[in-house]
Design a protein around this motif. Structure first.
Motif: not given
Ligand code: SF4
Ligand SMILES: Cc1cc2nc3c(=O)[nH]c(=O)nc-3n(C[C@H](O)[C@H](O)[C@H](O)COP(=O)(O)OP(=O)(O)OC[C@H]3O[C@@H](n4cnc5c(N)ncnc54)[C@H](O)[C@@H]3O)c2cc1C
Lengths: 746, 318
Positions: B110, B120, B129, B148
């Motif tokens: 990511c 994040c 996120c 996430c």
């Molecule tokens: S929380 Fe959102 S930004 Fe962080 S790893 Fe997960 S998907 Fe990616």
């Protein structure tokens, strides 16, 4: 050692010096850049924790950075009025908001991590054209190319045409991503001048940007009379730029921000500073190729002969003046009766866009060639035949005759080497179950010339010394020019010395747009001709004499040894200038080519493999076939990357490049590379005494993406108008029912 | 990268971590996306914990066996899906360094997780996120949560799930337990920073791969080498003549964890394989997908990956 790069052995042995390898008597402090995570807002920086660290020397942001003046448009990718660290306004994600200066790289990293950067976020950014409808403005010029153009009444001709085709092409932005991330070293000199070490593509242009910004001088960017009038004599500038080798560039190493950030850091820190760029930094502190949408409509008669070309591009512009010159080339490739070009540009909240191989033309020819394929399908002609039917003896845009044009030969040789006329039918199933497709396209790139000012000295001990600040980025310019000088002066290449690293040397045309060899060789030639006159006078030989194998040889065969003549005259020096008209002449000049592609497509996964790419190119005189072929093949592979995978993605809310890493911004790997052939056509020897060089690498990126898209369409029936032609684009073009089931059922 | 200690003896406690080949760990430390205070180098245990042994129904790999060594081994060449997953992962250079245990535990790609300027939830719990509603072209269409949607990027674990492979874990008190690879990874739920069933100090010592079955791994990606899966599928079939008696299917590149596609397995069981059943199974595998406008094409790619994997597994059975 014909065909070997002069600097090649050093590179292989790790001895070649890049800016980051330089060692100085006073080791520079290390600087790193903090950049904004989002595209818009006002920045606030809490520096206290960073400053409290023992290794931190200083932190520079808009509150304590020296005030810079604007730099006027020269390369068009310089920041212009938007000089770094001048206010708290954030205008794009990745914008520099602070510089930390520390004793070591580790200390600088710690300081960077300790900075607290807060952006008070205001309105949402627009970073893609689809979010910027209200920002589009019609333009008369698009960068170095035209924005609006008209020949006859193209709209009426289009309406009346028996056959017509419309292409709505879209190309994602992407970055040049050469190997070297880059570092810039700056030191302020006792006389108030600044010494900068950096990898650049055009020494004097960037020296001018630095000079203007810091109020030193802007005249370095000028040449000839104007430059001399302003500067008095050359070499007086207080900006001393030194350029070693550059680990690739592809248009990126022009007027980039680190050239200003390093001197800022050195000024505030009060000592020499090396500003190191991370790979992620390069995505926003340097340029990119911008997003472009093109609506292209063409009309033709029932034979497929073009009656009208109507091109309406929408082009993204970032925080620099540069605009991708889309409209320049498509009207110069095929014979046609009428055309109209109407360009709109939207200023987006992005870093400045800039030069990248085949600027404008690579995108533009993609759209045009897709339209030609469509016409071919409609009138029932082979793709090659429709291009032959529209072949133009003269430049169709301005009616000038071409200085040289071997496009017909390129079609013929390319088709023969590829076996185009005997190819299997598109869509036929290969032994491994995949489906074959075949495509082809034309290539063109304008021959430009830029000003250059060389000083050549022939010494009594038989050396030729050339003062000319050319850039070597791996393209082989140094080797090529050394060969040209050796040939002009009748000495062996190892006796030719180029003084090229510093701006105190002669103003050279930049290494951009495949114009370096042509422009710079022309300046050297003028200087050498002056030396010949002096030698001829000393030897009582006619001025039309030539230098050959250490002799000055008159047309009637009479000769004198150069060493004898020089022992009488002493070392001879002459200056030569060229390119003051930027290549404008009575005749039109362009490189041409034809490229053919074989592809295999998996009907279920839509995985594609480019099996073969065969190109034939008229790039004028070929001085070093090995280097020239390497340039062509490299550019063809780059074209394949542009066609299949290169894109830098954007977060539309925050405005930043998301895949800003070398592992995530894909370029072709060796495993992607097909069998690639590049053939030379046309007059590769050149007329005696004439330079006859044309561009090489820029031409070879052109035509590859349309040839690949045509091969995909030939295999699957799916027409793709989006670059890169990745899985998403392929899936949008081909439904399961249309292609996969039918074929995979075999 | 911030300062850290490195040691060869002992077992990590809070804030510390194992390091094997380092190809994930050092990469993320350089980016600043992870910052363990102390690393426990598994180098000293390399001899004890690497190597390949075989019984009639299982191949056992030491967790410190490199991807390159595993791919070279004749026993692994016999497990087509495993071999494909290994040789199509990363690059030859990385595979020489990377270990199988580390491979299972590689972190998401990511882009927000990797860019420390961005919020994040996985990297800084509670920070938000941005991928949700952001640039989600490569994010998960299966198994995400409101906190996430990061994709599990690896290949080998996907094949392990399809095979029904197990791992042996040694806890810091020396006790050992075995769990299926399928139970190793955790969906993000409300705690995206908790990625696996491992406790601090737990060490994967071995991976056990069942033999048998007609198998295939199909990895769809944007270039021919050195790229993560845009969508992938691993299929293991047991056939009676032309009929499928049992099937195991797992998806990669599309979900927050290596994704077992049980519904698709039911579709195949008892049927004859042709293009229609293969695509029907693919559709079943993706029926619960939650795509967005920007990643919807990956649902279709997932379906195609499953279909292709089923058809080639059948091909590999003859
Ligand atoms: S929380 Fe959102 S930004 Fe962080 S790893 Fe997960 S998907 Fe990616
Ligand atoms: C550019 C790039 C491309 C890649 N492409 C792919 C790809 O296409 N497909 C793919 O599958 N992978 C890919 N990878 C991931 C790569 O395979 C992994 O980085 C590698 O397998 C990790 O192994 P390692 O030994 O280096 O682990 P390390 O980096 O040393 O460790 C990784 C993690 O596992 C923990 N750990 C390691 N060993 C153990 C153990 N025995 N027990 C408990 N915890 C342990 C560490 O603490 C750490 O958290 C790529 C990696 C890179 C950098």
């Amino acid at each position: 050692m014909q065909g070997h790069r002069i600097e090649g052995a050093d590179k292989v042995r790790g001895l070649a010096k890049y800016t980051d390898d330089l060692r100085f008597a006073t080791p520079p402090l290390i600087a790193l850049t903090a950049t904004s995570p989002v595209a818009r807002g006002r920045v606030q920086i809490d520096t206290s924790a960073a400053l409290a660290l023992p290794g931190t020397r200083c932190v520079i942001d808009h509150t304590n950075a020296p005030r810079l003046k604007r730099a006027i448009l020269i390369s068009m990718c310089e920041p212009g009025t938007r000089m770094p660290l001048q206010s708290d306004q954030v205008e794009y994600a990745g914008q520099p908001v602070a510089i930390v200066v520390a004793d070591s790289l580790h200390a600088a990293r710690d300081a960077l991590a300790a900075l607290i950067v807060t952006i008070e976020n205001h309105d949402a950014p627009a970073v893609v054209l689809s979010d910027a409808e209200n920002r589009l403005k019609s333009v008369r010029r698009a960068g170095i190319g035209p924005g609006a153009m008209k020949k006859g009444d193209a709209d009426a001709a289009l309406a009346d045409a028996s056959v017509s085709a419309e292409v709505n092409a879209h190309a994602a932005p992407h970055h040049q991503n050469p190997m070297e991330p880059g570092a810039v070293v700056a030191r302020w000199d006792p006389d108030g001048g600044v010494t900068v070490h950096a990898a650049v593509q055009w020494h004097h242009l960037d020296a001018s940007m630095i000079g203007q910004a810091f109020g030193l001088s802007w005249a370095d960017g000028m040449t000839g009379l104007l430059g001399r009038a302003v500067l008095g004599t050359s070499g007086k500038s207080k900006v001393r730029l030194h350029n070693q080798l550059s680990g690739g560039a592809f248009g990126r190493n022009i007027s980039y921000l680190a050239l200003l950030l390093a001197p800022i850091a050195a000024k505030v820190a009060g000592g020499p500073v090396k500003l190191v760029q991370s790979r992620r930094d390069t995505f926003s502190l340097m340029s990119h190729r911008s997003e472009v949408k093109q609506r292209l409509r063409v009309g033709a008669d029932t034979d497929g002969k073009l009656k009208a070309i109507v091109l309406e591009p929408d082009i993204a512009r970032g925080n620099a003046a540069f605009v991708e010159p889309i409209g320049e080339m498509p009207m110069q490739l095929y014979a046609h009766d009428t055309h109209r070009l109407t360009t709109r540009v939207a200023k987006l909240d992005l870093p400045g866009a800039g030069w990248m191989r085949g600027p404008g033309v690579a995108h533009a020819i993609f759209a045009l060639e897709q339209a030609m394929d469509d016409l071919a399908r409609q009138v029932g002609k082979d793709p090659l035949d429709i291009r032959l039917a529209n072949y133009s003896e003269k430049n169709p845009a301005n009616g000038k005759s071409w200085e040289a044009k071997a496009l017909l030969e390129a079609y013929e040789v390319g088709a023969a080497k590829f076996g185009w006329r005997d190819r299997p039918k598109g869509g036929s199933v290969r032994p491994d179950g995949r489906v074959s497709g075949f495509g082809m396209a034309s290539a063109i790139d304008l021959g430009r010339q830029f000003p250059a000012h060389a000083t050549v000295t022939m010494t009594k001990d038989g050396r030729v010394v050339v003062s000319l600040a050319v850039s070597e980025m791996g393209q082989g310019l140094l080797t090529g020019l050394t060969g040209v000088v050796a040939e002009m002066t009748g000495v062996s290449p190892d006796r030719v010395e180029f003084k090229r690293e510093a701006t105190k040397e002669g103003y050279a045309a930049g290494s951009i747009g495949s114009t370096g060899t042509y422009s710079n060789a022309a300046a050297v030639k003028t200087a050498v001709e002056k030396i010949i006159k002096k030698l001829a006078k000393a030897g009582g030989l006619p001025k039309s004499s030539k230098l050959q194998d250490g002799m000055l040889v008159a047309p009637n065969g009479e000769s004198a040894a150069i060493s004898d003549l020089l022992s009488r005259t002493g070392d001879l020096t002459a200056k030569g200038r060229a390119g003051l008209t930027f290549g404008a002449s009575k005749q039109a000049k362009a490189s041409f080519g034809a490229v053919f592609c074989e592809m295999a497509v998996d009907p279920i996964t839509l995985d594609v493999e480019v099996i073969r790419l065969v190109g034939a190119y008229d790039c004028g005189r070929v001085l070093q076939p090995k280097i020239a072929r390497a340039q062509l093949i490299g550019a063809m592979i780059m074209g394949m990357g542009q066609a299949l995978m290169e894109e830098t993605r954007l977060d539309r809310k925050r405005g930043h490049w998301t895949n800003a890493e070398i592992g995530e911004a894909l370029v072709p790997t060796q495993a992607d590379c097909p069998h690639v052939e590049a053939h030379f056509v046309g007059d590769t020897q050149g007329k005696p005494g004439a330079l006859d060089f044309k561009g090489i690498a820029e031409t070879a990126i052109v035509g590859v993406s349309p040839a690949i898209a045509s091969a995909f369409a030939d295999a699957t029936g799916g027409v793709v108008h989006h670059l890169p032609l990745n899985h998403a684009a392929r899936l949008a073009a081909v439904s399961r029912a249309q292609f996969s089931f039918k074929e995979a059922a075999e | 990268m911030s300062a850290f200690d490195i040691t060869e003896g002992g077992t990590p406690v809070d804030g510390a971590a194992w390091i094997a080949g380092g190809t994930t760990m050092v990469d993320l430390m350089k980016l600043g996306a992870t910052a363990p205070s102390r690393l426990f180098d598994l180098g000293a245990q390399r001899d004890a914990l690497s190597g390949i042994s075989e019984t009639s129904d299982t191949i056992t790999l030491g967790a410190l066996t490199t991807m390159a060594d595993a791919a070279k081994h004749p026993a692994i060449r016999g497990l087509t899906a495993v071999h494909t997953a290994l040789v199509q992962a990363a690059s030859p250079q990385i595979r020489e360094m990377a270990t199988l245990g580390g491979n299972l535990l590689q972190r998401t790609r990511c882009s927000y997780f990797r860019d420390t300027r961005q919020p994040c939830n996985k990297r800084v719990p509670g920070s938000g996120c941005p991928a949700i509603g952001g640039e989600d072209g490569h994010h998960a269409v299966l198994g995400g949560s409101a906190q996430c949607i990061a994709t599990y990027p690896g290949d080998f674990a996907v094949v392990c799930v399809a095979l029904g492979a197990e791992i042996t874990i040694r806890a810091s008190d020396g006790s050992e337990r075995k769990i299926p690879v399928q139970d190793l990874h955790r969906r993000p739920g409300a705690t995206p920073h908790t990625e696996t069933a491992l406790q601090t100090g737990d060490l994967i010592t071995a991976i056990h791969l069942p033999k048998g079955g007609a198998q295939s791994y199909i990895k769809i990606r944007d270039r021919a080498s050195y790229a993560f899966a845009t969508a992938s599928a691993a299929v293991v079939l047991h056939m009676d003549g032309a009929m499928v008696t049992s099937a195991r299917i797992a998806l990669g590149g599309l979900a927050t964890v290596p994704w077992r596609a049980a519904t698709a397995e039911h579709v195949l069981k008892g049927s004859m394989i042709d293009q229609k059943t293969a695509f029907a199974a693919g559709e079943a595998a993706l029926q619960d997908a939650h795509p967005t406008l920007t990643n919807a094409h990956r649902v279709e790619l997932g379906i195609r990956a499953v279909a292709k994997a089923i058809l080639s597994a059948r091909g590999n059975s003859v």
